[in-house]
Scaffold this motif. Structure first.
Motif, mmCIF file in Angstrom:
data_model
loop_
_atom_site.group_PDB
_atom_site.id
_atom_site.type_symbol
_atom_site.label_atom_id
_atom_site.label_comp_id
_atom_site.label_asym_id
_atom_site.label_seq_id
_atom_site.Cartn_x
_atom_site.Cartn_y
_atom_site.Cartn_z
ATOM 1 N N GLN A 49 9.027 -30.635 35.179
ATOM 2 C CA GLN A 49 10.037 -29.937 34.391
ATOM 3 C C GLN A 49 10.886 -30.967 33.644
ATOM 4 O O GLN A 49 12.075 -31.169 33.932
ATOM 5 N N THR A 50 10.301 -31.630 32.655
ATOM 6 C CA THR A 50 10.969 -32.746 31.989
ATOM 7 C C THR A 50 12.158 -32.325 31.143
ATOM 8 O O THR A 50 13.034 -33.137 30.829
ATOM 9 N N SER A 51 12.220 -31.063 30.748
ATOM 10 C CA SER A 51 13.344 -30.594 29.938
ATOM 11 C C SER A 51 14.496 -30.064 30.780
ATOM 12 O O SER A 51 15.495 -29.583 30.235
ATOM 13 N N ASP A 52 14.355 -30.125 32.101
ATOM 14 C CA ASP A 52 15.379 -29.575 33.000
ATOM 15 C C ASP A 52 15.710 -30.600 34.090
ATOM 16 O O ASP A 52 15.328 -30.436 35.242
ATOM 17 N N LYS A 94 17.671 -32.249 36.868
ATOM 18 C CA LYS A 94 18.582 -31.656 37.832
ATOM 19 C C LYS A 94 19.752 -32.593 38.133
ATOM 20 O O LYS A 94 19.553 -33.770 38.453
ATOM 21 N N THR A 95 20.975 -32.079 38.035
ATOM 22 C CA THR A 95 22.190 -32.865 38.298
ATOM 23 C C THR A 95 23.061 -32.257 39.387
ATOM 24 O O THR A 95 24.153 -32.740 39.649
ATOM 25 N N LYS A 119 5.906 -27.359 41.184
ATOM 26 C CA LYS A 119 6.788 -27.918 40.178
ATOM 27 C C LYS A 119 7.156 -29.361 40.537
ATOM 28 O O LYS A 119 7.233 -29.731 41.706
ATOM 29 N N TYR A 165 10.238 -32.315 39.654
ATOM 30 C CA TYR A 165 11.611 -32.333 39.167
ATOM 31 C C TYR A 165 12.124 -33.769 39.032
ATOM 32 O O TYR A 165 11.910 -34.615 39.918
#
Length: 419
Positions: free
Chosen positions: A6-9, A11-12, A21, A23
Motif C-alpha cells: 500500500q505505497t500510497s497509504d 501509516k503514521t 497487504k 504496509y
C-alpha cells in the motif's frame, strides 16, 4: 503468495492490518501499534520501516483477541532501523510467525530485573520491601512501555513522646513519619482509598545501577527531662520522607515539633507542630494538635490531623492507606496503613478513675499514657507510627511514666516484571 504493498497509504498512527497487504510504517511522530487480524492459514502481511525510525520509536505487533504471535500472547516489538518483516498465519497454536530474513529484529517484551530487600510477587508485579536500610540494585530495564520506572512507598520514622520527668508535664503524641507513595492507577486503582489524594504525580524512572535505601528509625523517648527526638528520614532515589515531629513536653519544649507530620502540643494549650515540613506535593503529612489545659494534643497523621487535648488526651491523626504493596503496615479493610500519629496523654490524676487517653491513629500510632499505666505505647515498627504522649502524674508518689518511641519507617518498591 505476494502481498499488495500500500505505497500510497503510509501509516503514521495505530492501525489494523489486513491479510495479503504490505504496509510502510512511519514512526517519526512516535511509536505505533499494528493490530494483526484474525487469521486464516496461509494469510500473509508485510511491514517495512518507512523512515528508518523503528530503532527510536518502536512498532508493536499486537495479536487479535485469542490469536498468538509466534506461539505466545505477548506483544512483539520491532526495533531495528530500516527493518522489514513478513508474517505468515499458520494455525491457532502458533498464530502469526515471522518468516522474513530480518526476524532477528523482533524482540519479546522485557521488564525490569532487580534485587534487594525482601522480594515477593503479586500477579505480574514484583515487590521489594525494605524494613531496614539496604540497596535496591537494578540489573536491567525493559523495552516494554513503562518498564523503566517503578512504583514506590517511602515512609519515615515516627516522632516520639518524651520520657517524663518531675513536675506536671503532660505531653502530646508524636507525629507520624512522612508518607509518600505512587501507584499507577491502572495497576493499583485507588478509588475509595483514603490515601488517593496523596498519590504522587509519577513513577520513578530507574536505570541499571544501585540505589541506596535509607529506612528512618523511629524517634527515641530519651531520658527525662530531655533527649526525645523526631523520627529519622527515609530515602529512595529522588524521594525523601521526613521524620515525624516529637510531641511537646510540659517543661521545657512544650510545643509539638515540625516534621513529616507534626507532634502534638503539651498541656497548658501549647500548639502542635506543623506537618509537611519541608513542603512537598502531595503533602507528606498533617499538623499536630494543641494540648488542653491538662492534657496533651494528638500528633498529626498522613491523612488527617490530630485532635486537640481537652478533658482527655487528643487522638492521633490517621495514617494513609495503600493496596498492592505487600503485607506490611497496619491492616484494615483490605488496605495497609502507615504514618498514624501518637495520642496525647490525659491529665486527670484522680486515680482510680482517670480521664481517657488519646488513641493512636490508624497506621501504627500509639496510645497516650494514663496515670494508671507504667508508660505510653510505642509506635509500631515499620509503619512510621508516632509514639504516645507521657504523663508526669502518677497514682502513688511522683515521677510519672514515660512516653513512647516512634515506630521505624519502611520503603517498598514495586514494578511489573512479566506480562
Amino acid at each position: 503468495g505476494a502481498v499488495d504493498w500500500q505505497t500510497s497509504d503510509v501509516k503514521t498512527s495505530t492501525f489494523t492490518a489486513a491479510a495479503s497487504k504490505g504496509y510502510l510504517v512511519n514512526t517519526t511522530g512516535g511509536a505505533i501499534t499494528v493490530n494483526l487480524p484474525a487469521g486464516t492459514a496461509g494469510d500473509e502481511i508485510a511491514l517495512a520501516d518507512y523512515a528508518g525510525t523503528w530503532d527510536s520509536n518502536n512498532v508493536t505487533l499486537s495479536a487479535n483477541g485469542s490469536e498468538k504471535i509466534q506461539g505466545s500472547t505477548v506483544d512483539v516489538y520491532l526495533s531495528r532501523d530500516r527493518e522489514a518483516v513478513e508474517l505468515l498465519y499458520v494455525d491457532s497454536t502458533q498464530g502469526w510467525i515471522i518468516t522474513s530474513t530480518t526476524d532477528q529484529g523482533a524482540v519479546t517484551a522485557t521488564y525490569i530485573s532487580a534485587s534487594g530487600g525482601t522480594e515477593t510477587t503479586s500477579g505480574n508485579f514484583k515487590i521489594h520491601t525494605f524494613t531496614g536500610s539496604g540497596t535496591f540494585t537494578v540489573s536491567s530495564v525493559g523495552n516494554a512501555a513503562g518498564s523503566n520506572s517503578v512504583d514506590y512507598l517511602v515512609v519515615a520514622g515516627g516522632g516520639a513522646g518524651p520520657a517524663t520527668g518531675g513536675g506536671d508535664g503532660i505531653s502530646g503524641g508524636g507525629g507520624g513519619g512522612g508518607f509518600r507513595f505512587y501507584a499507577h492507577p491502572s495497576d493499583n486503582p485507588q478509588s475509595g482509598n483514603p490515601a488517593s489524594p496523596l498519590n504522587g504525580p509519577a513513577a520513578i524512572p530507574v536505570s541499571a545501577t544501585a540505589y541506596p535505601i535509607t529506612v528512618g528509625a523511629g524517634g527515641s523517648k530519651g531520658t527525662a527531662p530531655s533527649g526525645w527526638t523526631n523520627g529519622s528520614n527515609s530515602v529512595f532515589s529522588t524521594i525523601t520522607s521526613t521524620g515525624g515531629g516529637r510531641g511537646g513536653r510540659g517543661d521545657p519544649n512544650a510545643n509539638g515539633q515540625n516534621g513529616g507530620s507534626g507532634g502534638g502540643g503539651s498541656n497548658s494549650s501549647s500548639p502542635g507542630g506543623s506537618g509537611n515540613t519541608p513542603p512537598v506535593s502531595p503533602a507528606q503529612g498533617t499538623n499536630g494538635a494543641a494540648g488542653g489545659t491538662s492534657s496533651g494534643g494528638g500528633g498529626g497523621g498522613a491523612i488527617s490531623a490530630g485532635s486537640a487535648g481537652g478533658t482527655s488526651g487528643g487522638n492521633g491523626g490517621a495514617g494513609g492507606g495503600v493496596t498492592g504493596f505487600g503485607t506490611s503496615g497496619q491492616s484494615s479493610g483490605g488496605k495497609y496503613y502507615f504514618s498514624g500519629a501518637g495520642g496525647g496523654a490525659n491529665g486527670n490524676a484522680n486515680f482510680p478513675s482517670p480521664g481517657t487517653v488519646g488513641s493512636g491513629g490508624l497506621g501504627g500510632g500509639a496510645d497516650g499514657r494514663n496515670p494508671s499505666d507504667t508508660s505510653a505505647s510505642n509506635g509500631t515498627a515499620n509503619t512510621g507510627g508516632g509514639g504516645g504522649g507521657a504523663n508526669d502524674k502518677t497514682p502513688v508518689g511522683g515521677g510519672g511514666g514515660a512516653g513512647g518511641d516512634g515506630g521505624s519507617g519502611i520503603v517498598v518498591i514495586r514494578y511489573k516484571y512479566q506480562s
